[in-house]
Motif scaffolding. Structure first.
Motif, PDB file in Angstrom:
ATOM      1  N   THR A 141      -0.805   2.264   0.889  1.00 39.54           N
ATOM      2  CA  THR A 141      -0.772   2.349   2.357  1.00 39.54           C
ATOM      3  C   THR A 141       0.175   1.344   3.004  1.00 39.54           C
ATOM      4  O   THR A 141       0.243   1.280   4.232  1.00 39.54           O
ATOM      5  CB  THR A 141      -2.183   2.132   2.938  1.00 39.54           C
ATOM      6  N   LEU A 142       0.912   0.565   2.196  1.00 36.15           N
ATOM      7  CA  LEU A 142       1.769  -0.463   2.776  1.00 36.15           C
ATOM      8  C   LEU A 142       2.801   0.139   3.718  1.00 36.15           C
ATOM      9  O   LEU A 142       2.917  -0.264   4.886  1.00 36.15           O
ATOM     10  CB  LEU A 142       2.469  -1.245   1.661  1.00 36.15           C
ATOM     11  N   THR A 143       3.549   1.106   3.232  1.00 37.02           N
ATOM     12  CA  THR A 143       4.586   1.709   4.078  1.00 37.02           C
ATOM     13  C   THR A 143       3.975   2.535   5.206  1.00 37.02           C
ATOM     14  O   THR A 143       4.582   2.681   6.269  1.00 37.02           O
ATOM     15  CB  THR A 143       5.521   2.591   3.236  1.00 37.02           C
ATOM     16  N   LYS A 144       2.750   3.070   4.982  1.00 37.01           N
ATOM     17  CA  LYS A 144       2.100   3.856   6.038  1.00 37.01           C
ATOM     18  C   LYS A 144       1.750   2.975   7.234  1.00 37.01           C
ATOM     19  O   LYS A 144       1.825   3.421   8.390  1.00 37.01           O
ATOM     20  CB  LYS A 144       0.838   4.529   5.494  1.00 37.01           C
ATOM     21  N   ILE A 145       1.341   1.724   6.956  1.00 37.54           N
ATOM     22  CA  ILE A 145       1.023   0.796   8.041  1.00 37.54           C
ATOM     23  C   ILE A 145       2.253   0.560   8.912  1.00 37.54           C
ATOM     24  O   ILE A 145       2.182   0.566  10.147  1.00 37.54           O
ATOM     25  CB  ILE A 145       0.509  -0.543   7.468  1.00 37.54           C
ATOM     26  N   VAL A 146       3.398   0.369   8.267  1.00 39.28           N
ATOM     27  CA  VAL A 146       4.637   0.149   9.014  1.00 39.28           C
ATOM     28  C   VAL A 146       5.018   1.403   9.789  1.00 39.28           C
ATOM     29  O   VAL A 146       5.465   1.327  10.933  1.00 39.28           O
ATOM     30  CB  VAL A 146       5.779  -0.266   8.066  1.00 39.28           C
ATOM     31  N   ASP A 147       4.808   2.566   9.172  1.00 46.77           N
ATOM     32  CA  ASP A 147       5.135   3.813   9.864  1.00 46.77           C
ATOM     33  C   ASP A 147       4.294   3.976  11.126  1.00 46.77           C
ATOM     34  O   ASP A 147       4.774   4.459  12.160  1.00 46.77           O
ATOM     35  CB  ASP A 147       4.902   5.014   8.935  1.00 46.77           C
ATOM     36  N   VAL A 148       3.024   3.580  11.038  1.00 50.29           N
ATOM     37  CA  VAL A 148       2.122   3.721  12.193  1.00 50.29           C
ATOM     38  C   VAL A 148       2.458   2.709  13.286  1.00 50.29           C
ATOM     39  O   VAL A 148       2.582   3.058  14.460  1.00 50.29           O
ATOM     40  CB  VAL A 148       0.648   3.558  11.755  1.00 50.29           C
ATOM     41  N   LEU A 149       2.622   1.441  12.901  1.00 46.15           N
ATOM     42  CA  LEU A 149       2.883   0.409  13.902  1.00 46.15           C
ATOM     43  C   LEU A 149       4.325   0.450  14.397  1.00 46.15           C
ATOM     44  O   LEU A 149       4.600   0.127  15.567  1.00 46.15           O
ATOM     45  CB  LEU A 149       2.580  -0.973  13.314  1.00 46.15           C
ATOM     46  N   GLY A 150       5.252   0.799  13.513  1.00 47.41           N
ATOM     47  CA  GLY A 150       6.660   0.839  13.907  1.00 47.41           C
ATOM     48  C   GLY A 150       7.394  -0.430  13.514  1.00 47.41           C
ATOM     49  O   GLY A 150       6.801  -1.518  13.435  1.00 47.41           O
ATOM     50  N   ASN A 151       8.676  -0.297  13.256  1.00 44.99           N
ATOM     51  CA  ASN A 151       9.494  -1.442  12.857  1.00 44.99           C
ATOM     52  C   ASN A 151       9.540  -2.525  13.924  1.00 44.99           C
ATOM     53  O   ASN A 151       9.626  -3.711  13.610  1.00 44.99           O
ATOM     54  CB  ASN A 151      10.916  -0.985  12.520  1.00 44.99           C
ATOM     55  N   ASN A 152       9.490  -2.130  15.205  1.00 44.41           N
ATOM     56  CA  ASN A 152       9.577  -3.119  16.281  1.00 44.41           C
ATOM     57  C   ASN A 152       8.424  -4.116  16.228  1.00 44.41           C
ATOM     58  O   ASN A 152       8.624  -5.334  16.317  1.00 44.41           O
ATOM     59  CB  ASN A 152       9.584  -2.427  17.659  1.00 44.41           C
ATOM     60  N   ILE A 153       7.207  -3.587  16.096  1.00 39.06           N
ATOM     61  CA  ILE A 153       6.032  -4.458  16.092  1.00 39.06           C
ATOM     62  C   ILE A 153       6.017  -5.335  14.840  1.00 39.06           C
ATOM     63  O   ILE A 153       5.728  -6.537  14.905  1.00 39.06           O
ATOM     64  CB  ILE A 153       4.743  -3.619  16.191  1.00 39.06           C
ATOM     65  N   MET A 154       6.343  -4.753  13.679  1.00 41.80           N
ATOM     66  CA  MET A 154       6.376  -5.539  12.443  1.00 41.80           C
ATOM     67  C   MET A 154       7.430  -6.644  12.532  1.00 41.80           C
ATOM     68  O   MET A 154       7.193  -7.793  12.123  1.00 41.80           O
ATOM     69  CB  MET A 154       6.665  -4.634  11.251  1.00 41.80           C
ATOM     70  N   ASN A 157       1.765 -11.049   4.689  1.00 39.41           N
ATOM     71  CA  ASN A 157       2.235 -10.507   3.415  1.00 39.41           C
ATOM     72  C   ASN A 157       2.702  -9.061   3.525  1.00 39.41           C
ATOM     73  O   ASN A 157       3.594  -8.642   2.787  1.00 39.41           O
ATOM     74  CB  ASN A 157       1.149 -10.632   2.348  1.00 39.41           C
ATOM     75  N   ILE A 158       2.113  -8.299   4.434  1.00 48.38           N
ATOM     76  CA  ILE A 158       2.589  -6.926   4.659  1.00 48.38           C
ATOM     77  C   ILE A 158       4.057  -6.970   5.103  1.00 48.38           C
ATOM     78  O   ILE A 158       4.916  -6.272   4.559  1.00 48.38           O
ATOM     79  CB  ILE A 158       1.731  -6.206   5.710  1.00 48.38           C
ATOM     80  N   THR A 195       2.994  -5.334  -4.282  1.00 48.40           N
ATOM     81  CA  THR A 195       1.813  -5.757  -3.524  1.00 48.40           C
ATOM     82  C   THR A 195       0.604  -5.936  -4.439  1.00 48.40           C
ATOM     83  O   THR A 195      -0.131  -6.922  -4.337  1.00 48.40           O
ATOM     84  CB  THR A 195       1.495  -4.725  -2.426  1.00 48.40           C
ATOM     85  N   GLY A 196       0.407  -5.002  -5.355  1.00 50.65           N
ATOM     86  CA  GLY A 196      -0.705  -5.107  -6.291  1.00 50.65           C
ATOM     87  C   GLY A 196      -0.574  -6.307  -7.216  1.00 50.65           C
ATOM     88  O   GLY A 196      -1.555  -7.010  -7.492  1.00 50.65           O
TER      89      GLY A 196
END
Length: 358
Positions: free
Chosen positions: A93-106, A205-206, A233-234
């Motif tokens: 789910t690492l990349t999914k979190i970024v997809d949901v929040l967006g590059n701007n927020i990260m 870390n994300i 990540t693992g």
């Protein structure tokens, strides 16, 4: 002669990691059990052919030191953060979190971490004036001339340490558990500050795994990017989970020059095994007696204001989500990464449902 180039790249990254290892000792982390994190990660990289090694990371150490009041709280934060990251890595789910929040927020969160590191560096300089300000002055001078982080950290740490030893006759007495070449179980504790610290460390870390991991992969010149973020990540989560129970320091994703070596996998493994040997033989503990914790202030300052902040702030403040990203940046810098990402998520998703927006 590829092996010699690989070895030189590995030694360069080891030199970069030693001062941060000393920083880990200053926070009370045990050094001997941490060697198993390096051995474990080197084995995983060897089996799966991963080019992204793990090492001491200034950002995670600084954050853990800020949020944990003592060793037990700090190791509990690391354990909690590693459990969260293991779930994220295993479920992919690492990349999914970024997809949901967006590059701007990260990117806003990572830019806020840059400011936070600069604040920690200035606090160090205030508490240990001679060492801290000498370190910052040397780091700024070397980075302006070379634009090289390895030279920046080596010169600033050595210069500041020499100033402390010869002017102030500095010699640190490390706690017995830090230098002991044995295993001491550290019982985890749970509290709201520990939970918040674990969430903050996971948020950091994300962002670091994605940005640092992919940057390391880009340095190989291979396309597509060879770094498997879920494997990385693992690996990082399992490495931290084990050593945290023994009072060991966290090892995280770094931007590693070993990726640019002729054999990036081999160079990364060499680096981690050399670091494991240094910890096992007790050399880092002997060196740490003469290196004040504030000697790394210059590197933290440059890392924050010149490396992490500019690139991430530029990404955060582009496009339609720039206002939310800017608020994420500020909240992260003032509070912590978890509060920053949480505020960004609320502003992006909850307020529009209420008919509000920014």
């Amino acid at each position: 002669m590829h092996w010699l180039t690989d070895l030189l790249a590995a030694i360069g990254v080891v030199l970069n990691g030693i001062p941060q290892g000393i920083m880990a000792m200053s926070l009370g982390f045990a050094i001997f059990p941490t060697m198993f994190s390096f051995i474990f990660a080197s084995a995983v990289n060897g089996v799966f052919g991963s080019v992204a090694p793990l090492s001491f990371q200034a950002e995670s150490l600084a954050l853990t030191g800020k949020l944990g009041r003592n060793l037990r709280e700090r190791t509990s934060i690391i354990l909690g953060g590693s459990i969260i990251m293991l779930i994220i890595g295993v479920t992919g789910t690492l990349t999914k979190i970024v997809d949901v929040l967006g590059n701007n927020i990260m990117a806003g969160m990572m830019a806020g971490v840059g400011i936070m590191l600069a604040k920690i560096a200035l606090t160090m300089a205030k508490e240990q004036a001679l060492t801290g300000w000498v370190s910052i002055a040397l780091a700024a001078s070397v980075y302006l001339i070379t634009k090289d982080l390895v030279w920046t950290i080596v010169v600033s740490v050595i210069g500041a340490s020499l100033a402390a030893v010869f002017i102030q006759h500095y010699q640190m007495v490390l706690p017995e558990h830090v230098t002991a070449r044995r295993f001491i179980f550290t019982k985890p504790t749970f509290s709201l500050p520990v939970l918040r610290g674990a969430l903050s460390l996971a948020c950091l870390n994300i962002g670091a795994n994605i940005s640092y991991g992919l940057i390391t992969g880009q340095m190989t010149g291979q396309k597509p990017n060879p770094v498997d973020l879920n494997l990385l990540t693992g690996t990082q989560a399992l490495a931290d989970m084990g050593t945290s129970l023994l009072g060991g320091a966290p090892v995280e994703t770094i931007i590693s020059a070993t990726a640019s070596a002729p054999e990036p996998v081999v160079a990364g493994i060499m680096m981690m095994l050399i670091m494991a040997a240094i910890l096992a033989l007790g050399w880092l503990a002997k060196l740490g007696k003469f290196v004040p914790s504030a000697s790394i202030a210059g590197f933290l300052f440059i890392l924050g204001v010149a490396v992490i902040f500019p690139a991430n702030a530029a990404t955060a403040l582009q496009g339609s989500g720039s206002t939310v990203a800017a608020i994420t940046l500020v909240v992260t810098a003032i509070v912590d990464p978890f509060a920053g990402l949480l505020s960004g998520a609320v502003l992006k998703f909850v307020l529009p449902l209420l008919g509000l927006g920014v």
